[in-house]
Design an enzyme around this catalytic site. Sequence first.
Site, short mmCIF file in Angstrom:
data_model
loop_
_atom_site.label_atom_id
_atom_site.label_comp_id
_atom_site.label_asym_id
_atom_site.label_seq_id
_atom_site.Cartn_x
_atom_site.Cartn_y
_atom_site.Cartn_z
N ASN A 191 45.38 34.41 34.47
CA ASN A 191 45.38 35.87 34.55
C ASN A 191 43.93 36.32 34.64
O ASN A 191 43.26 36.49 33.62
CB ASN A 191 46.08 36.46 33.32
CG ASN A 191 46.20 37.98 33.39
OD1 ASN A 191 45.52 38.64 34.18
ND2 ASN A 191 47.05 38.54 32.54
N ARG A 238 35.56 52.10 35.28
CA ARG A 238 36.08 52.95 36.35
C ARG A 238 36.15 54.41 35.90
O ARG A 238 36.50 54.70 34.75
CB ARG A 238 37.48 52.50 36.77
CG ARG A 238 37.56 51.09 37.30
CD ARG A 238 38.94 50.82 37.88
NE ARG A 238 39.16 49.41 38.13
CZ ARG A 238 39.97 48.64 37.41
NH1 ARG A 238 40.64 49.15 36.39
NH2 ARG A 238 40.12 47.37 37.72
N ARG A 277 48.39 35.65 38.22
CA ARG A 277 48.55 37.10 38.25
C ARG A 277 47.70 37.65 39.38
O ARG A 277 46.48 37.46 39.42
CB ARG A 277 48.11 37.71 36.92
CG ARG A 277 48.18 39.24 36.91
CD ARG A 277 46.88 39.84 36.43
NE ARG A 277 46.94 41.30 36.40
CZ ARG A 277 45.93 42.05 35.99
NH1 ARG A 277 44.81 41.49 35.58
NH2 ARG A 277 46.04 43.35 35.99
N HIS A 298 49.28 46.70 36.77
CA HIS A 298 49.70 46.27 35.42
C HIS A 298 51.21 46.18 35.31
O HIS A 298 51.78 46.29 34.23
CB HIS A 298 49.18 47.23 34.33
CG HIS A 298 47.69 47.28 34.21
ND1 HIS A 298 47.01 48.46 34.00
CD2 HIS A 298 46.75 46.29 34.27
CE1 HIS A 298 45.71 48.20 33.95
NE2 HIS A 298 45.53 46.90 34.10
N GLU A 323 51.89 39.27 29.52
CA GLU A 323 51.96 39.13 30.97
C GLU A 323 52.12 37.67 31.37
O GLU A 323 52.75 37.35 32.39
CB GLU A 323 50.70 39.71 31.60
CG GLU A 323 50.55 41.21 31.43
CD GLU A 323 49.21 41.72 31.91
OE1 GLU A 323 49.15 42.27 33.02
OE2 GLU A 323 48.22 41.57 31.18
#
Length: 424
Positions: free
Chosen positions: A7, A241, A91, A180, A408
């Site tokens: 990931n 960001r 991922r 996500h 995840e």
Amino acid sequence: MKILVLNCGSSSLKYSLIELPEYRVITSGIEERVGTAESFIKFTTPAGEKIVESVYIPDHTRGVEIILDVLTRPEVGHIASLSEIEAVGHRLVHGGERIATSVLIDETVVEALRENIPLAPLHNPANIMGIGAAKAVLGQVPHVGVFDTAFHQTMPKHAYMYALPYALYEKYGLRRYGFHGTSHDYVSHEAAKMLGVKYDEVKIVTAHVGSGASISAIDCGKCIDTSMGMTPAEGLVMGTRAGDIDSGVIEFLLSKQDFDNAEIQEYIQDKAERDTRTSLKPEDVSFLLNKRSGLYGIACIGSSDMRDIDSAAEKGNEHAKLAADMLGYRVKKYIGAYAAALGGLDILVFTAGVGENRSELRTDACSGLEYMGVKIDESLNHSLARGEAGVISSPDSIVKVVVIPTDEEYMIAKDTYDIVTKSK
């Protein structure tokens, strides 16, 4: 089947070695602060000893190499050789409209990732490096890509379209995709299980707040909206960001011809131009918005890590305090907006690094939402152990507020197992 899950985040690389179908996590670990002098890897030995090794990890390619070494290293490794790994699940973030489901990785998939680097400039390059490094050593086993965008494909058109000329969507696929997805999918299902309710009968808002951050609205099992858009740059204030901004800001920055040269050096990608240019180009603005904005840009401490920002705020740094306040406020705004889009709210979920471990963020995000039935028990909120799932809402709260550590890696391993077994 032993599956290695990779990931690759923007500044981290999580890994897990998972055995399916019985679902046994053999080991897992994480590399953090990738690309900085403070990078390190955390892993657990077969004897249960937790180890943190400071090691320079310049990029995700080197990160994968270090992980494979740790997995097989005598005394601390969990497998005798890499031949025990039967599949690798990656991922992946953005394949545009070409790829939006989990797939076996071939050159077509890698090319789609390359084509869409402008849509995910922090993640797609990391994903490509991770695939390349893993295939260089484990090329004999199947590699599966699990895309972040898949969970959000149930969004209605009025939610995913931008109010731009329709021809831009038809020609370029210019629309909102969301990210996500594996995390929002997992924690929403887990929250319903925890509370003993039927997933397809409740309205859920999931807040994935980490270095990258997004919020999703899930109506009776289907995602109807999410805060990230065509790229992961839209939505919440994030680690580096900017999140939501007036599009006019970009035009404003590009129109300026009087930037102090020293001020824009780090944004200029062409080294030959650095000593002469006094204006920004589109790629410089993209770098500014994606890698030098957000918490990093506001806190002014040279870090986007919430732990560093909290430490600076505690010492009286007003910029750091402002960064934390902006994050909490933006999360709260989206919760309110998505409760409206859903026509009500039954469950609010916090997850990911900051959402799971920073009780102050949860307090800030829920404060003022009492009118819509959100009440948290501060004693429960602050006492929840790191990595622990639990209900933090008060007994009289109409909306159940829960913290669910995301997994995840399990979702990626599950898709990898399903695809590999079906392809045999």
